[in-house]
Design a protein around this motif. Structure first.
Motif, PDB file in Angstrom:
ATOM      1  N   ALA A 106      -5.250  46.459  40.957  1.00  0.00           N
ATOM      2  CA  ALA A 106      -4.807  46.298  39.572  1.00  0.00           C
ATOM      3  C   ALA A 106      -5.765  45.415  38.782  1.00  0.00           C
ATOM      4  O   ALA A 106      -6.063  45.697  37.616  1.00  0.00           O
ATOM      5  N   ALA A 107      -6.254  44.352  39.399  1.00  0.00           N
ATOM      6  CA  ALA A 107      -7.214  43.476  38.714  1.00  0.00           C
ATOM      7  C   ALA A 107      -8.486  44.245  38.374  1.00  0.00           C
ATOM      8  O   ALA A 107      -9.068  44.056  37.294  1.00  0.00           O
ATOM      9  N   ARG A 108      -8.912  45.109  39.279  1.00  0.00           N
ATOM     10  CA  ARG A 108     -10.115  45.915  39.007  1.00  0.00           C
ATOM     11  C   ARG A 108      -9.870  46.878  37.845  1.00  0.00           C
ATOM     12  O   ARG A 108     -10.754  47.088  37.001  1.00  0.00           O
ATOM     13  N   ILE A 109      -8.666  47.441  37.773  1.00  0.00           N
ATOM     14  CA  ILE A 109      -8.341  48.335  36.664  1.00  0.00           C
ATOM     15  C   ILE A 109      -8.404  47.587  35.334  1.00  0.00           C
ATOM     16  O   ILE A 109      -8.925  48.105  34.340  1.00  0.00           O
ATOM     17  N   VAL A 110      -7.870  46.363  35.307  1.00  0.00           N
ATOM     18  CA  VAL A 110      -7.931  45.561  34.080  1.00  0.00           C
ATOM     19  C   VAL A 110      -9.386  45.391  33.637  1.00  0.00           C
ATOM     20  O   VAL A 110      -9.709  45.557  32.451  1.00  0.00           O
ATOM     21  N   ARG A 111     -10.260  45.081  34.583  1.00  0.00           N
ATOM     22  CA  ARG A 111     -11.680  44.912  34.239  1.00  0.00           C
ATOM     23  C   ARG A 111     -12.281  46.217  33.728  1.00  0.00           C
ATOM     24  O   ARG A 111     -13.064  46.219  32.766  1.00  0.00           O
ATOM     25  N   GLU A 112     -11.922  47.327  34.361  1.00  0.00           N
ATOM     26  CA  GLU A 112     -12.448  48.626  33.924  1.00  0.00           C
ATOM     27  C   GLU A 112     -11.942  48.990  32.527  1.00  0.00           C
ATOM     28  O   GLU A 112     -12.602  49.741  31.802  1.00  0.00           O
ATOM     29  N   LEU A 113     -10.807  48.442  32.158  1.00  0.00           N
ATOM     30  CA  LEU A 113     -10.279  48.658  30.805  1.00  0.00           C
ATOM     31  C   LEU A 113     -10.873  47.687  29.793  1.00  0.00           C
ATOM     32  O   LEU A 113     -10.487  47.690  28.625  1.00  0.00           O
ATOM     33  N   GLY A 114     -11.801  46.851  30.239  1.00  0.00           N
ATOM     34  CA  GLY A 114     -12.545  45.988  29.325  1.00  0.00           C
ATOM     35  C   GLY A 114     -11.946  44.626  29.076  1.00  0.00           C
ATOM     36  O   GLY A 114     -12.330  43.946  28.122  1.00  0.00           O
ATOM     37  N   MET A 115     -11.020  44.197  29.943  1.00  0.00           N
ATOM     38  CA  MET A 115     -10.401  42.881  29.789  1.00  0.00           C
ATOM     39  C   MET A 115     -10.541  42.070  31.066  1.00  0.00           C
ATOM     40  O   MET A 115     -10.741  42.629  32.148  1.00  0.00           O
ATOM     41  N   VAL A 116     -10.457  40.773  30.927  1.00  0.00           N
ATOM     42  CA  VAL A 116     -10.581  39.865  32.065  1.00  0.00           C
ATOM     43  C   VAL A 116      -9.180  39.511  32.561  1.00  0.00           C
ATOM     44  O   VAL A 116      -8.383  38.933  31.808  1.00  0.00           O
ATOM     45  N   PRO A 117      -8.837  39.835  33.819  1.00  0.00           N
ATOM     46  CA  PRO A 117      -7.536  39.408  34.351  1.00  0.00           C
ATOM     47  C   PRO A 117      -7.519  37.889  34.487  1.00  0.00           C
ATOM     48  O   PRO A 117      -8.379  37.308  35.143  1.00  0.00           O
ATOM     49  N   THR A 118      -6.560  37.251  33.860  1.00  0.00           N
ATOM     50  CA  THR A 118      -6.593  35.796  33.689  1.00  0.00           C
ATOM     51  C   THR A 118      -5.449  35.132  34.430  1.00  0.00           C
ATOM     52  O   THR A 118      -4.285  35.488  34.245  1.00  0.00           O
ATOM     53  N   ASN A 119      -5.787  34.160  35.242  1.00  0.00           N
ATOM     54  CA  ASN A 119      -4.793  33.385  35.963  1.00  0.00           C
ATOM     55  C   ASN A 119      -4.789  31.965  35.398  1.00  0.00           C
ATOM     56  O   ASN A 119      -4.963  31.776  34.204  1.00  0.00           O
ATOM     57  N   PHE A 120      -4.640  30.955  36.225  1.00  0.00           N
ATOM     58  CA  PHE A 120      -4.619  29.571  35.758  1.00  0.00           C
ATOM     59  C   PHE A 120      -4.923  28.663  36.932  1.00  0.00           C
ATOM     60  O   PHE A 120      -4.807  29.057  38.095  1.00  0.00           O
ATOM     61  N   SER A 121      -5.302  27.432  36.633  1.00  0.00           N
ATOM     62  CA  SER A 121      -5.539  26.435  37.685  1.00  0.00           C
ATOM     63  C   SER A 121      -4.556  25.270  37.611  1.00  0.00           C
ATOM     64  O   SER A 121      -4.397  24.543  38.585  1.00  0.00           O
ATOM     65  N   ILE A 122      -3.906  25.083  36.458  1.00  0.00           N
ATOM     66  CA  ILE A 122      -2.899  24.035  36.285  1.00  0.00           C
ATOM     67  C   ILE A 122      -1.612  24.680  35.760  1.00  0.00           C
ATOM     68  O   ILE A 122      -1.614  25.300  34.687  1.00  0.00           O
ATOM     69  N   ASN A 123      -0.526  24.537  36.512  1.00  0.00           N
ATOM     70  CA  ASN A 123       0.758  25.081  36.090  1.00  0.00           C
ATOM     71  C   ASN A 123       1.476  24.015  35.269  1.00  0.00           C
ATOM     72  O   ASN A 123       2.069  23.086  35.807  1.00  0.00           O
ATOM     73  N   GLY A 124       1.415  24.156  33.955  1.00  0.00           N
ATOM     74  CA  GLY A 124       1.886  23.095  33.072  1.00  0.00           C
ATOM     75  C   GLY A 124       3.392  22.934  33.017  1.00  0.00           C
ATOM     76  O   GLY A 124       3.880  21.800  32.902  1.00  0.00           O
ATOM     77  N   ASP A 125       4.137  24.049  33.082  1.00  0.00           N
ATOM     78  CA  ASP A 125       5.589  23.914  32.893  1.00  0.00           C
ATOM     79  C   ASP A 125       6.424  24.754  33.847  1.00  0.00           C
ATOM     80  O   ASP A 125       7.653  24.783  33.721  1.00  0.00           O
ATOM     81  N   ALA A 126       5.783  25.457  34.791  1.00  0.00           N
ATOM     82  CA  ALA A 126       6.510  26.282  35.775  1.00  0.00           C
ATOM     83  C   ALA A 126       7.511  27.203  35.098  1.00  0.00           C
ATOM     84  O   ALA A 126       8.695  27.214  35.413  1.00  0.00           O
ATOM     85  N   GLY A 127       7.022  27.966  34.125  1.00  0.00           N
ATOM     86  CA  GLY A 127       7.897  28.902  33.424  1.00  0.00           C
ATOM     87  C   GLY A 127       8.979  28.221  32.615  1.00  0.00           C
ATOM     88  O   GLY A 127      10.068  28.779  32.447  1.00  0.00           O
ATOM     89  N   THR A 128       8.702  27.049  32.118  1.00  0.00           N
ATOM     90  CA  THR A 128       9.593  26.179  31.324  1.00  0.00           C
ATOM     91  C   THR A 128      10.716  25.571  32.158  1.00  0.00           C
ATOM     92  O   THR A 128      11.695  25.068  31.609  1.00  0.00           O
TER      93      THR A 128
END
Length: 205
Positions: free
Chosen positions: A127-149
Protein backbone atom coordinates in the motif's frame (compact mmCIF):
# COMPACT_ATOMS: atom_id res chain seq x y z
CA UNK A 1 13.11 14.81 7.27
CA UNK A 2 16.29 16.72 6.47
CA UNK A 3 17.92 18.01 9.63
CA UNK A 4 19.17 21.27 8.15
CA UNK A 5 17.88 23.49 10.94
CA UNK A 6 16.44 23.39 14.44
CA UNK A 7 12.96 22.77 13.09
CA UNK A 8 10.32 20.12 13.66
CA UNK A 9 7.13 19.44 11.71
CA UNK A 10 3.91 19.79 13.65
CA UNK A 11 1.16 17.80 11.94
CA UNK A 12 -2.48 17.63 12.98
CA UNK A 13 -5.09 15.24 11.62
CA UNK A 14 -8.77 16.02 11.03
CA UNK A 15 -10.29 12.56 10.76
CA UNK A 16 -13.92 13.21 9.86
CA UNK A 17 -16.95 10.95 9.89
CA UNK A 18 -17.43 8.85 13.04
CA UNK A 19 -13.94 9.87 14.14
CA UNK A 20 -15.05 13.48 14.47
CA UNK A 21 -15.71 16.43 12.18
CA UNK A 22 -15.59 19.12 14.82
CA UNK A 23 -12.93 21.84 15.04
CA UNK A 24 -10.46 22.46 17.84
CA UNK A 25 -10.52 26.25 17.54
CA UNK A 26 -8.38 26.53 20.68
CA UNK A 27 -5.60 24.61 18.96
CA UNK A 28 -5.80 26.75 15.83
CA UNK A 29 -5.66 29.93 17.94
CA UNK A 30 -2.65 28.57 19.78
CA UNK A 31 -0.76 27.84 16.56
CA UNK A 32 -1.55 31.32 15.25
CA UNK A 33 -0.52 32.93 18.53
CA UNK A 34 2.94 31.37 18.31
CA UNK A 35 3.18 31.62 14.50
CA UNK A 36 3.80 27.87 14.58
CA UNK A 37 3.66 26.45 11.07
CA UNK A 38 1.67 23.23 10.89
CA UNK A 39 0.80 20.66 8.25
CA UNK A 40 -2.89 19.75 8.51
CA UNK A 41 -3.96 16.33 7.23
CA UNK A 42 -7.63 16.69 6.31
CA UNK A 43 -10.03 13.83 5.64
CA UNK A 44 -12.54 14.38 2.87
CA UNK A 45 -15.52 14.08 5.25
CA UNK A 46 -14.03 16.69 7.56
CA UNK A 47 -13.56 19.07 4.63
CA UNK A 48 -17.14 18.54 3.49
CA UNK A 49 -18.40 19.28 7.01
CA UNK A 50 -16.23 22.41 7.36
CA UNK A 51 -16.01 23.89 3.89
CA UNK A 52 -15.77 27.55 4.93
CA UNK A 53 -13.08 26.88 7.52
CA UNK A 54 -11.17 24.59 5.16
CA UNK A 55 -11.01 27.42 2.63
CA UNK A 56 -9.84 29.79 5.37
CA UNK A 57 -7.09 27.39 6.41
CA UNK A 58 -6.03 26.92 2.80
CA UNK A 59 -5.61 30.70 2.47
CA UNK A 60 -3.51 31.00 5.64
CA UNK A 61 0.24 30.57 4.90
CA UNK A 62 0.74 29.29 8.44
CA UNK A 63 -0.96 26.05 7.43
CA UNK A 64 -0.28 23.53 4.67
CA UNK A 65 -3.14 21.17 3.85
CA UNK A 66 -2.48 17.54 2.92
CA UNK A 67 -4.37 14.31 2.31
CA UNK A 68 -5.83 12.27 5.18
CA UNK A 69 -7.87 10.04 2.93
CA UNK A 70 -11.50 9.55 2.10
CA UNK A 71 -12.92 7.27 4.83
CA UNK A 72 -10.00 7.28 7.31
CA UNK A 73 -9.02 3.70 6.55
CA UNK A 74 -5.70 2.07 7.48
CA UNK A 75 -3.96 1.22 4.21
CA UNK A 76 -3.51 -2.45 3.37
CA UNK A 77 -3.98 -4.77 0.41
CA UNK A 78 -5.09 -7.64 2.65
CA UNK A 79 -7.62 -6.12 5.07
CA UNK A 80 -5.23 -5.73 7.98
CA UNK A 81 -6.42 -3.50 10.81
CA UNK A 82 -4.69 -0.46 12.23
CA UNK A 83 -5.37 -0.62 15.94
CA UNK A 84 -9.07 -1.60 15.95
CA UNK A 85 -9.91 0.04 12.63
CA UNK A 86 -10.56 -2.13 9.59
CA UNK A 87 -8.14 -1.48 6.76
CA UNK A 88 -8.58 -1.57 3.00
CA UNK A 89 -8.75 -5.05 1.49
CA UNK A 90 -7.19 -4.73 -1.96
CA UNK A 91 -5.46 -2.45 -4.45
CA UNK A 92 -8.73 -0.91 -5.64
CA UNK A 93 -9.74 0.09 -2.13
CA UNK A 94 -6.28 1.55 -1.51
CA UNK A 95 -6.65 3.64 -4.68
CA UNK A 96 -10.11 4.85 -3.70
CA UNK A 97 -9.01 5.78 -0.17
CA UNK A 98 -6.07 7.82 -1.44
CA UNK A 99 -7.49 9.37 -4.59
CA UNK A 100 -11.02 10.03 -3.32
CA UNK A 101 -9.73 13.14 -1.53
CA UNK A 102 -7.30 14.46 -4.12
CA UNK A 103 -9.66 16.49 -6.30
CA UNK A 104 -11.30 18.32 -3.40
CA UNK A 105 -7.90 19.17 -1.86
CA UNK A 106 -6.53 20.30 -5.21
CA UNK A 107 -9.50 22.59 -5.74
CA UNK A 108 -9.19 23.88 -2.18
CA UNK A 109 -5.47 24.64 -2.22
CA UNK A 110 -4.67 25.14 -5.89
CA UNK A 111 -2.13 22.32 -5.92
CA UNK A 112 -2.18 18.55 -5.78
CA UNK A 113 -1.38 17.11 -2.33
CA UNK A 114 2.16 15.80 -1.93
CA UNK A 115 1.69 13.90 1.33
CA UNK A 116 -0.76 11.23 2.41
CA UNK A 117 -1.44 9.94 5.90
CA UNK A 118 -3.78 6.99 6.24
CA UNK A 119 -6.21 6.36 9.06
CA UNK A 120 -4.13 5.39 12.13
CA UNK A 121 -1.00 6.09 10.01
CA UNK A 122 -0.90 2.36 9.16
CA UNK A 123 0.43 1.11 5.79
CA UNK A 124 1.57 -2.25 4.61
CA UNK A 125 4.52 -2.33 2.24
CA UNK A 126 2.47 -2.73 -0.94
CA UNK A 127 0.00 0.00 0.00
CA UNK A 128 2.84 2.41 0.78
CA UNK A 129 4.33 1.71 -2.64
CA UNK A 130 0.97 2.43 -4.28
CA UNK A 131 0.80 5.80 -2.50
CA UNK A 132 4.23 6.66 -3.91
CA UNK A 133 3.20 5.55 -7.40
CA UNK A 134 0.21 7.87 -7.10
CA UNK A 135 2.63 10.74 -6.53
CA UNK A 136 2.33 11.21 -2.76
CA UNK A 137 4.60 10.48 0.17
CA UNK A 138 3.14 8.05 2.75
CA UNK A 139 3.62 9.95 5.99
CA UNK A 140 4.00 8.59 9.49
CA UNK A 141 5.37 10.33 12.61
CA UNK A 142 8.16 10.11 15.16
CA UNK A 143 6.45 11.83 18.12
CA UNK A 144 2.92 10.85 19.16
CA UNK A 145 1.67 14.13 20.56
CA UNK A 146 -1.80 13.22 21.81
CA UNK A 147 -2.45 9.49 21.14
CA UNK A 148 -5.58 10.21 19.14
CA UNK A 149 -6.64 12.88 21.68
CA UNK A 150 -6.64 10.34 24.54
CA UNK A 151 -3.71 11.93 26.40
CA UNK A 152 -4.17 14.29 29.32
CA UNK A 153 -2.38 17.66 29.15
CA UNK A 154 0.42 16.32 31.35
CA UNK A 155 0.82 13.27 29.11
CA UNK A 156 1.01 15.51 26.05
CA UNK A 157 3.76 17.57 27.67
CA UNK A 158 5.64 14.41 28.62
CA UNK A 159 5.27 12.91 25.14
CA UNK A 160 6.42 16.13 23.47
CA UNK A 161 9.41 16.67 25.78
CA UNK A 162 11.86 14.51 23.75
CA UNK A 163 11.03 16.33 20.49
CA UNK A 164 14.19 17.24 18.60
CA UNK A 165 15.02 18.82 15.24
CA UNK A 166 13.92 16.55 12.42
CA UNK A 167 10.96 15.04 14.27
CA UNK A 168 7.44 14.80 12.87
CA UNK A 169 4.82 15.31 15.59
CA UNK A 170 1.28 13.99 15.20
CA UNK A 171 -1.74 15.46 16.96
CA UNK A 172 -5.41 15.95 16.18
CA UNK A 173 -7.55 19.01 15.48
CA UNK A 174 -11.03 17.50 15.36
CA UNK A 175 -11.81 16.72 19.02
CA UNK A 176 -12.18 20.07 20.83
CA UNK A 177 -13.64 18.48 23.97
CA UNK A 178 -10.39 16.61 24.61
CA UNK A 179 -7.06 17.95 25.85
CA UNK A 180 -4.90 18.46 22.76
CA UNK A 181 -5.07 22.27 22.81
CA UNK A 182 -4.41 22.50 26.55
CA UNK A 183 -1.45 20.15 26.38
CA UNK A 184 0.03 21.82 23.29
CA UNK A 185 -0.37 25.21 25.02
CA UNK A 186 2.31 24.00 27.41
CA UNK A 187 4.38 21.84 25.08
CA UNK A 188 4.82 24.22 22.14
CA UNK A 189 6.15 27.18 24.18
CA UNK A 190 8.58 24.76 25.86
CA UNK A 191 9.94 23.81 22.43
CA UNK A 192 10.23 27.46 21.43
CA UNK A 193 12.17 28.16 24.63
CA UNK A 194 14.63 25.46 23.56
CA UNK A 195 15.18 27.28 20.27
CA UNK A 196 13.13 24.89 18.17
CA UNK A 197 11.12 26.26 15.24
CA UNK A 198 8.45 24.78 13.03
CA UNK A 199 8.34 23.93 9.34
CA UNK A 200 5.86 22.52 6.86
CA UNK A 201 6.57 19.00 5.65
CA UNK A 202 6.60 20.26 2.08
CA UNK A 203 9.58 22.49 2.89
CA UNK A 204 11.80 19.85 4.46
CA UNK A 205 10.89 16.40 3.07
Amino acid sequence: MRQTSRQVCLTFDACGGPYGSKVDTGLLKLLRKHRAKATLFLNRRWIEANQKLAAELAADPLFDLQNHGTRHLPLSVSGRKGYAEQGTHNVGEVYDEVMGNVAILTELTGSRPRFFRSGTAHYDEVAARIVRELGMVPTNFSINGDAGTTFTPSQIVESMAPTKPGDIVIGHMNQPRNDTAEGMARAIPALITRGIGFAHLVDVV
